[in-house]
Design a protein around this motif. Sequence first.
Motif, PDB file in Angstrom:
ATOM      1  N   UNK A  54      -1.729  -9.790  95.803  1.00 11.47           N
ATOM      2  CA  UNK A  54      -0.949  -9.080  96.810  1.00 11.47           C
ATOM      3  C   UNK A  54      -1.242  -7.586  96.755  1.00 11.47           C
ATOM      4  N   UNK A  55      -0.774  -6.863  97.781  1.00  9.75           N
ATOM      5  CA  UNK A  55      -0.690  -5.406  97.715  1.00  9.75           C
ATOM      6  C   UNK A  55       0.770  -5.043  97.483  1.00  9.75           C
ATOM      7  N   UNK A  56       1.019  -3.948  96.707  1.00  7.57           N
ATOM      8  CA  UNK A  56       2.401  -3.595  96.389  1.00  7.57           C
ATOM      9  C   UNK A  56       2.610  -2.094  96.458  1.00  7.57           C
ATOM     10  N   UNK A  57       3.875  -1.708  96.637  1.00  4.58           N
ATOM     11  CA  UNK A  57       4.295  -0.308  96.595  1.00  4.58           C
ATOM     12  C   UNK A  57       5.563  -0.244  95.752  1.00  4.58           C
ATOM     13  N   UNK A  58       5.618   0.728  94.835  1.00  2.00           N
ATOM     14  CA  UNK A  58       6.778   0.883  93.965  1.00  2.00           C
ATOM     15  C   UNK A  58       7.646   2.029  94.464  1.00  2.00           C
ATOM     16  N   UNK A  59       8.910   1.727  94.759  1.00  2.00           N
ATOM     17  CA  UNK A  59       9.889   2.723  95.194  1.00  2.00           C
ATOM     18  C   UNK A  59      10.829   3.001  94.025  1.00  2.00           C
ATOM     19  N   UNK A  60      10.577   4.084  93.311  1.00  4.01           N
ATOM     20  CA  UNK A  60      11.367   4.389  92.109  1.00  4.01           C
ATOM     21  C   UNK A  60      12.827   4.651  92.432  1.00  4.01           C
ATOM     22  N   UNK A  76      -0.853   4.384  99.719  1.00  5.38           N
ATOM     23  CA  UNK A  76       0.403   4.178  98.980  1.00  5.38           C
ATOM     24  C   UNK A  76       0.544   2.741  98.495  1.00  5.38           C
ATOM     25  N   UNK A  77      -0.336   1.870  98.975  1.00  5.19           N
ATOM     26  CA  UNK A  77      -0.302   0.464  98.564  1.00  5.19           C
ATOM     27  C   UNK A  77      -1.434   0.202  97.591  1.00  5.19           C
ATOM     28  N   UNK A  78      -1.111  -0.504  96.511  1.00  6.83           N
ATOM     29  CA  UNK A  78      -2.104  -0.814  95.492  1.00  6.83           C
ATOM     30  C   UNK A  78      -2.314  -2.323  95.419  1.00  6.83           C
ATOM     31  N   UNK A  79      -3.556  -2.763  95.367  1.00  7.88           N
ATOM     32  CA  UNK A  79      -3.806  -4.208  95.259  1.00  7.88           C
ATOM     33  C   UNK A  79      -3.486  -4.713  93.860  1.00  7.88           C
ATOM     34  N   UNK A  80      -2.971  -5.921  93.797  1.00  6.22           N
ATOM     35  CA  UNK A  80      -2.710  -6.558  92.512  1.00  6.22           C
ATOM     36  C   UNK A  80      -3.957  -7.273  92.030  1.00  6.22           C
ATOM     37  N   UNK A  81      -4.116  -7.346  90.723  1.00  8.79           N
ATOM     38  CA  UNK A  81      -5.208  -8.112  90.161  1.00  8.79           C
ATOM     39  C   UNK A  81      -4.866  -9.591  90.096  1.00  8.79           C
ATOM     40  N   UNK A  82      -5.711 -10.346  89.481  1.00  5.48           N
ATOM     41  CA  UNK A  82      -5.525 -11.789  89.388  1.00  5.48           C
ATOM     42  C   UNK A  82      -4.340 -12.160  88.507  1.00  5.48           C
ATOM     43  N   UNK A  83      -3.812 -11.194  87.725  1.00  3.35           N
ATOM     44  CA  UNK A  83      -2.655 -11.515  86.886  1.00  3.35           C
ATOM     45  C   UNK A  83      -1.390 -11.681  87.705  1.00  3.35           C
ATOM     46  N   UNK A  84      -1.392 -11.235  88.967  1.00  8.32           N
ATOM     47  CA  UNK A  84      -0.229 -11.434  89.832  1.00  8.32           C
ATOM     48  C   UNK A  84       0.819 -10.351  89.650  1.00  8.32           C
ATOM     49  N   UNK A  85       1.954 -10.552  90.337  1.00 11.72           N
ATOM     50  CA  UNK A  85       3.024  -9.556  90.358  1.00 11.72           C
ATOM     51  C   UNK A  85       3.911  -9.725  89.128  1.00 11.72           C
ATOM     52  N   UNK A  95       7.881  -3.363  96.716  1.00 11.78           N
ATOM     53  CA  UNK A  95       7.561  -3.927  98.022  1.00 11.78           C
ATOM     54  C   UNK A  95       6.202  -4.622  97.923  1.00 11.78           C
ATOM     55  N   UNK A  96       6.122  -5.804  98.489  1.00  9.10           N
ATOM     56  CA  UNK A  96       4.880  -6.560  98.496  1.00  9.10           C
ATOM     57  C   UNK A  96       4.556  -6.953  99.933  1.00  9.10           C
ATOM     58  N   UNK A  97       3.273  -6.931 100.261  1.00 10.50           N
ATOM     59  CA  UNK A  97       2.870  -7.347 101.604  1.00 10.50           C
ATOM     60  C   UNK A  97       1.562  -8.117 101.527  1.00 10.50           C
ATOM     61  N   UNK A  98       1.366  -8.979 102.505  1.00 15.30           N
ATOM     62  CA  UNK A  98       0.146  -9.762 102.553  1.00 15.30           C
ATOM     63  C   UNK A  98       0.041 -10.514 103.866  1.00 15.30           C
ATOM     64  N   UNK A  99      -1.116 -11.098 104.112  1.00 10.57           N
ATOM     65  CA  UNK A  99      -1.405 -11.800 105.351  1.00 10.57           C
ATOM     66  C   UNK A  99      -1.799 -13.236 105.063  1.00 10.57           C
ATOM     67  N   UNK A 100      -1.433 -14.099 105.961  1.00  7.38           N
ATOM     68  CA  UNK A 100      -1.785 -15.513 105.870  1.00  7.38           C
ATOM     69  C   UNK A 100      -2.128 -15.997 107.273  1.00  7.38           C
ATOM     70  N   UNK A 101      -3.220 -16.735 107.408  1.00  3.48           N
ATOM     71  CA  UNK A 101      -3.579 -17.283 108.711  1.00  3.48           C
ATOM     72  C   UNK A 101      -3.590 -18.806 108.641  1.00  3.48           C
ATOM     73  N   UNK A 102      -2.910 -19.426 109.589  1.00  2.00           N
ATOM     74  CA  UNK A 102      -2.875 -20.881 109.652  1.00  2.00           C
ATOM     75  C   UNK A 102      -4.229 -21.406 110.095  1.00  2.00           C
ATOM     76  N   UNK A 103      -4.710 -22.421 109.424  1.00  2.00           N
ATOM     77  CA  UNK A 103      -5.994 -23.020 109.787  1.00  2.00           C
ATOM     78  C   UNK A 103      -5.887 -23.856 111.048  1.00  2.00           C
ATOM     79  N   UNK A 104      -7.003 -24.138 111.704  1.00  2.00           N
ATOM     80  CA  UNK A 104      -6.968 -24.899 112.961  1.00  2.00           C
ATOM     81  C   UNK A 104      -6.476 -26.331 112.792  1.00  2.00           C
ATOM     82  N   UNK A 105      -6.629 -26.897 111.589  1.00  2.50           N
ATOM     83  CA  UNK A 105      -6.201 -28.275 111.390  1.00  2.50           C
ATOM     84  C   UNK A 105      -4.897 -28.419 110.633  1.00  2.50           C
ATOM     85  N   UNK A 106      -4.207 -27.307 110.381  1.00  5.10           N
ATOM     86  CA  UNK A 106      -2.976 -27.343 109.600  1.00  5.10           C
ATOM     87  C   UNK A 106      -1.765 -27.649 110.482  1.00  5.10           C
TER      88      UNK A 106
END
Length: 235
Positions: A54-60, A76-85, A95-106
């Motif tokens: 994910x990408x994240x932003x920390x609001x202290x 202001x947004x930093x990508x997370x590594x494979x270790x996750x949040x 704050x975390x944000x990300x994108x997801x696209x539905x596949x044509x056969x889903x």
Amino acid sequence: MRAGLRRSLQGARWRWCWAPLLDLVLALVLAAPARAVQLQPDAEIASIGELLPLAYHYDASAKRTQAEVLALSPSAWRPLGQEGANFGFTTGAFWFKGLFRAGPGDQPAYIVEVSNPHLNRLTISLQAGPDLRHLRHVGEWALGNQQPFDARPVVARTFAVPVDLPRGELLVVLVRAESRGAMQVPIQVWPDSEFHRRTRARLQFDSLYAGLLGGVMVVHLAMFLAQRRRGFLMH
């Protein structure tokens, strides 16, 4: 007869001691993600079957509004590594944000899940559309372990919200999290049917595990009554 009972109980002891280990193997099999995803920042789009950061932003101060966070520059947004949040103990808001696209056969029905049930305050906001320039508001949910369980949109031990996403459309996920405990925010998207299948399997495993532990306690109590050794009570 007493000696035979003692040998029988000793044999049962080893069988019941191995049962929790076998149960743990079953848990790992059931808990393995079948078609879950984690979400990517704006530059990349996740699809079913991928495990991405994910990408994240920390609001202290924990006082920024959603509009203020969305107006932040990309730096202001930093990508997370494979270790996750996983940020340990903190007093601010993430704050975390990300994108997801539905596949044509889903299938069009999905579940967005935050699988840490110990978060105190959690807000999940969803937008969807054919691209980032044409988005519509899908929904926003205020969740957390201090909210009534019956108020959850999906009945589950984790925090989950439903969304209908036409094939090929983009889903924008924005999550705000606060917690007095460890800040761990694993976010995944599941097909609706897969999420409920996994939830039922987990419930069945938990029931089986509780039954096995109860059986172990009964066997050790019987062995204590037969041999009068306090060690069996400690087990």
